[in-house]
Structure formats: C-alpha cells, structure tokens
Write a protein that holds these residues in place. Sequence first.
Motif, PDB file in Angstrom:
ATOM      1  N   SER A 178       0.825  -1.209   0.000  1.00 33.49           N
ATOM      2  CA  SER A 178       0.000   0.000   0.000  1.00 33.49           C
ATOM      3  C   SER A 178       0.858   1.258   0.000  1.00 33.49           C
ATOM      4  O   SER A 178       0.339   2.370   0.034  1.00 33.49           O
ATOM      5  N   GLY A 179       2.198   1.066  -0.048  1.00 27.23           N
ATOM      6  CA  GLY A 179       3.105   2.210  -0.103  1.00 27.23           C
ATOM      7  C   GLY A 179       3.359   2.834   1.259  1.00 27.23           C
ATOM      8  O   GLY A 179       2.959   2.309   2.297  1.00 27.23           O
ATOM      9  N   THR A 180       4.022   3.974   1.229  1.00 33.59           N
ATOM     10  CA  THR A 180       4.317   4.707   2.468  1.00 33.59           C
ATOM     11  C   THR A 180       3.116   5.553   2.863  1.00 33.59           C
ATOM     12  O   THR A 180       2.600   6.320   2.054  1.00 33.59           O
ATOM     13  N   GLY A 181       2.694   5.397   4.083  1.00 32.01           N
ATOM     14  CA  GLY A 181       1.576   6.189   4.578  1.00 32.01           C
ATOM     15  C   GLY A 181       2.004   7.058   5.742  1.00 32.01           C
ATOM     16  O   GLY A 181       3.019   6.791   6.404  1.00 32.01           O
ATOM     17  N   PHE A 182       1.247   8.106   5.976  1.00 38.92           N
ATOM     18  CA  PHE A 182       1.508   9.002   7.102  1.00 38.92           C
ATOM     19  C   PHE A 182       0.254   9.040   7.954  1.00 38.92           C
ATOM     20  O   PHE A 182      -0.842   9.349   7.467  1.00 38.92           O
ATOM     21  N   CYS A 183       0.395   8.696   9.227  1.00 37.95           N
ATOM     22  CA  CYS A 183      -0.765   8.577  10.111  1.00 37.95           C
ATOM     23  C   CYS A 183      -0.632   9.526  11.289  1.00 37.95           C
ATOM     24  O   CYS A 183       0.432   9.624  11.904  1.00 37.95           O
ATOM     25  N   CYS A 184      -1.723  10.234  11.597  1.00 36.24           N
ATOM     26  CA  CYS A 184      -1.791  11.084  12.785  1.00 36.24           C
ATOM     27  C   CYS A 184      -2.985  10.654  13.621  1.00 36.24           C
ATOM     28  O   CYS A 184      -4.054  10.367  13.080  1.00 36.24           O
ATOM     29  N   ALA A 185      -2.797  10.605  14.914  1.00 40.90           N
ATOM     30  CA  ALA A 185      -3.883  10.241  15.828  1.00 40.90           C
ATOM     31  C   ALA A 185      -3.986  11.291  16.916  1.00 40.90           C
ATOM     32  O   ALA A 185      -2.966  11.756  17.446  1.00 40.90           O
ATOM     33  N   GLY A 186      -5.205  11.688  17.241  1.00 40.26           N
ATOM     34  CA  GLY A 186      -5.390  12.713  18.250  1.00 40.26           C
ATOM     35  C   GLY A 186      -6.700  12.541  18.978  1.00 40.26           C
ATOM     36  O   GLY A 186      -7.570  11.772  18.571  1.00 40.26           O
ATOM     37  N   GLY A 187      -6.830  13.271  20.067  1.00 40.39           N
ATOM     38  CA  GLY A 187      -8.044  13.185  20.868  1.00 40.39           C
ATOM     39  C   GLY A 187      -7.717  12.612  22.228  1.00 40.39           C
ATOM     40  O   GLY A 187      -6.659  12.881  22.792  1.00 40.39           O
ATOM     41  N   ASN A 188      -8.632  11.774  22.737  1.00 45.66           N
ATOM     42  CA  ASN A 188      -8.414  11.094  24.010  1.00 45.66           C
ATOM     43  C   ASN A 188      -8.128  12.098  25.123  1.00 45.66           C
ATOM     44  O   ASN A 188      -7.004  12.231  25.600  1.00 45.66           O
ATOM     45  N   LEU A 189      -9.162  12.819  25.528  1.00 46.97           N
ATOM     46  CA  LEU A 189      -9.057  13.825  26.577  1.00 46.97           C
ATOM     47  C   LEU A 189      -8.324  13.239  27.789  1.00 46.97           C
ATOM     48  O   LEU A 189      -8.670  12.180  28.287  1.00 46.97           O
ATOM     49  N   LYS A 190      -7.302  13.917  28.265  1.00 46.49           N
ATOM     50  CA  LYS A 190      -6.470  13.372  29.324  1.00 46.49           C
ATOM     51  C   LYS A 190      -7.243  13.133  30.621  1.00 46.49           C
ATOM     52  O   LYS A 190      -6.907  12.256  31.411  1.00 46.49           O
ATOM     53  N   SER A 191      -8.284  13.920  30.845  1.00 44.02           N
ATOM     54  CA  SER A 191      -9.071  13.769  32.070  1.00 44.02           C
ATOM     55  C   SER A 191     -10.166  12.723  31.931  1.00 44.02           C
ATOM     56  O   SER A 191     -10.870  12.440  32.888  1.00 44.02           O
ATOM     57  N   ALA A 192     -10.300  12.141  30.731  1.00 44.96           N
ATOM     58  CA  ALA A 192     -11.337  11.125  30.508  1.00 44.96           C
ATOM     59  C   ALA A 192     -10.796  10.036  29.587  1.00 44.96           C
ATOM     60  O   ALA A 192     -11.066  10.028  28.388  1.00 44.96           O
ATOM     61  N   PRO A 193      -9.981   9.121  30.127  1.00 43.79           N
ATOM     62  CA  PRO A 193      -9.385   8.060  29.309  1.00 43.79           C
ATOM     63  C   PRO A 193     -10.455   7.276  28.540  1.00 43.79           C
ATOM     64  O   PRO A 193     -11.532   6.991  29.055  1.00 43.79           O
ATOM     65  N   GLY A 194     -10.141   6.941  27.301  1.00 41.15           N
ATOM     66  CA  GLY A 194     -11.086   6.189  26.482  1.00 41.15           C
ATOM     67  C   GLY A 194     -12.037   7.057  25.701  1.00 41.15           C
ATOM     68  O   GLY A 194     -12.911   6.554  24.992  1.00 41.15           O
ATOM     69  N   SER A 195     -11.909   8.372  25.834  1.00 37.93           N
ATOM     70  CA  SER A 195     -12.810   9.270  25.124  1.00 37.93           C
ATOM     71  C   SER A 195     -12.479   9.296  23.633  1.00 37.93           C
ATOM     72  O   SER A 195     -11.543   8.642  23.172  1.00 37.93           O
ATOM     73  N   THR A 196     -13.220  10.086  22.895  1.00 33.37           N
ATOM     74  CA  THR A 196     -13.142  10.088  21.440  1.00 33.37           C
ATOM     75  C   THR A 196     -11.728  10.300  20.914  1.00 33.37           C
ATOM     76  O   THR A 196     -10.999  11.171  21.366  1.00 33.37           O
ATOM     77  N   ARG A 197     -11.381   9.487  19.927  1.00 28.31           N
ATOM     78  CA  ARG A 197     -10.112   9.610  19.232  1.00 28.31           C
ATOM     79  C   ARG A 197     -10.381   9.690  17.731  1.00 28.31           C
ATOM     80  O   ARG A 197     -11.326   9.084  17.232  1.00 28.31           O
ATOM     81  N   PHE A 198      -9.526  10.430  17.041  1.00 24.28           N
ATOM     82  CA  PHE A 198      -9.589  10.511  15.591  1.00 24.28           C
ATOM     83  C   PHE A 198      -8.257  10.060  15.008  1.00 24.28           C
ATOM     84  O   PHE A 198      -7.209  10.199  15.637  1.00 24.28           O
ATOM     85  N   ALA A 199      -8.302   9.533  13.803  1.00 20.96           N
ATOM     86  CA  ALA A 199      -7.079   9.173  13.088  1.00 20.96           C
ATOM     87  C   ALA A 199      -7.173   9.697  11.661  1.00 20.96           C
ATOM     88  O   ALA A 199      -8.260   9.782  11.074  1.00 20.96           O
ATOM     89  N   TRP A 200      -6.015  10.046  11.123  1.00 23.40           N
ATOM     90  CA  TRP A 200      -5.925  10.640   9.783  1.00 23.40           C
ATOM     91  C   TRP A 200      -4.796   9.937   9.062  1.00 23.40           C
ATOM     92  O   TRP A 200      -3.670   9.865   9.564  1.00 23.40           O
ATOM     93  N   TRP A 201      -5.087   9.397   7.874  1.00 22.37           N
ATOM     94  CA  TRP A 201      -4.113   8.588   7.146  1.00 22.37           C
ATOM     95  C   TRP A 201      -3.999   9.107   5.721  1.00 22.37           C
ATOM     96  O   TRP A 201      -5.010   9.299   5.050  1.00 22.37           O
ATOM     97  N   ILE A 202      -2.776   9.322   5.255  1.00 18.75           N
ATOM     98  CA  ILE A 202      -2.580   9.816   3.897  1.00 18.75           C
ATOM     99  C   ILE A 202      -1.467   9.034   3.207  1.00 18.75           C
ATOM    100  O   ILE A 202      -0.479   8.642   3.842  1.00 18.75           O
ATOM    101  N   ARG A 203      -1.637   8.788   1.911  1.00 15.09           N
ATOM    102  CA  ARG A 203      -0.602   8.147   1.112  1.00 15.09           C
ATOM    103  C   ARG A 203      -0.616   8.772  -0.275  1.00 15.09           C
ATOM    104  O   ARG A 203      -1.632   9.349  -0.710  1.00 15.09           O
ATOM    105  N   GLN A 204       0.493   8.660  -0.967  1.00 11.18           N
ATOM    106  CA  GLN A 204       0.587   9.196  -2.319  1.00 11.18           C
ATOM    107  C   GLN A 204       0.108   8.150  -3.322  1.00 11.18           C
ATOM    108  O   GLN A 204       0.455   6.970  -3.210  1.00 11.18           O
ATOM    109  N   THR A 205      -0.703   8.546  -4.278  1.00  3.36           N
ATOM    110  CA  THR A 205      -1.221   7.610  -5.280  1.00  3.36           C
ATOM    111  C   THR A 205      -0.234   7.484  -6.434  1.00  3.36           C
ATOM    112  O   THR A 205       0.723   8.253  -6.552  1.00  3.36           O
ATOM    113  N   THR A 206      -0.478   6.512  -7.312  1.00  6.88           N
ATOM    114  CA  THR A 206       0.428   6.293  -8.436  1.00  6.88           C
ATOM    115  C   THR A 206       0.392   7.447  -9.433  1.00  6.88           C
ATOM    116  O   THR A 206       1.332   7.616 -10.217  1.00  6.88           O
TER     117      THR A 206
END
Length: 208
Positions: free
Chosen positions: A72-100
């Motif tokens: 699937s090639g080289t991808g770049f992933c970012c993950a964020g969220g998870n409020l520190k005062s409330a473990p397990g709370s909403t998380r988001f992830a963002w994934w990008i790769r270059q196409t052919t």
Amino acid sequence: MKPLFHLLALLLLAPQTLTAAETNGFLVFEIDRYTYTADHPKDSKQVRQRFKIPLTAEFLANFQHTPSQNSSGTGFCCAGGNLKSAPGSTRFAWWIRQTTDHRWAINMWGNGMETVAGTQVSSRGATSTQCQTIRRWEDLDMTYQLSYVQLYDGINVSFSARYVAAKDIDAEAPILAAPVKRADRTVLFPGDDQTDSHLNFSCLFQEG
C-alpha cells in the motif's frame, strides 16, 4: 564601500530568506470538544487544541513508496483526541498516502465513548469515516464531527485537517508543533511539549 554594503545586506536578509524557504505551508489539525448541559447552560465548556506540521522537503522525502501490487506504499498517520481527564474518550485518526498518479489519498475516521450526564454513551453513527483525494496540499480541508447525546445533555467532538500557508500561520493563536516519527521510528520532528495540552496528538510514517 558598495561591495561591503551589499555583503552586509545579504547577511541581514539571509536568515529570513532561509526560514521562509523551509516550508511554504503547514498541515494544521484541530480537535474541538464542546460539552453542553440543558439544565445548566453556564456549565457548558469548550476544549480546543491545535497542532501543526511543516511541509518541508525533509518531511515529503519520507513518502518513499507509492502503492503497488504487493504494498500500500508509504503512509503518514496522525492520531489525536483522548481527553487526558477522561481516558477512552473520542479519538480521531488521519491517514494519507501518495497515489500512483501523484495525488494524495486521505482517510479520516473517529470513534470512542463519552460520559454524558453520568451515563456512558457511544456516538451517533458509532464510527465515522471520511475520504478525500487531492492533487495539491492547498486543497486540503476536511472536518468531521461526532455527537454524544443523553436526553438533553451532550458532547460534540470534531476533528479537522487543513492546509495553512506559512505566511498565515502566525495570524492565529499559537499552534503546538506535533511530534513526527519516520517509518523506522526515529524522530523527524520532536514537536512541542504537550504537558499542558488537554489532548494527545502524535504522527508517524508507516510502510504498507
């Protein structure tokens, strides 16, 4: 005297020119949490956290492989969220790769559980996904929101990713630099200290 004057002028301008040449723009991620209470509207509160990544030549060089029949090639992933005062709370992830064909294919998704009015609830839609393919970084503008509702109380959590030109990055409030790791897990950008931030955020390259 003219050569000396020109040399001094170049020395004074060089640092500014070098800094501007490092990147033309940034990836800017924003996580926004808004909690509202029907009975006590004054208790409603908002948590907003933003992170930036410079689109330098060094950063772009880490996209070493495009998708193939076996990868699937080289991808770049970012993950964020998870409020520190409330473990397990909403998380988001963002994934990008270059196409052919030298575009950028992006996927963004989020999930989690939130405690609303003393009750743990899942988001409407449970898990959300958004996809986008762009040719230029300047075209990046993605936003998604998850909502958690318990009777008349609720929490809205949104995640956005957009491009901001380098000349405009200081026009807004200060933005934390996100930590970024290469595919071999060595540090590309150390990022800023997140001790005082409300939310966690990290990024890394991965080989598919």
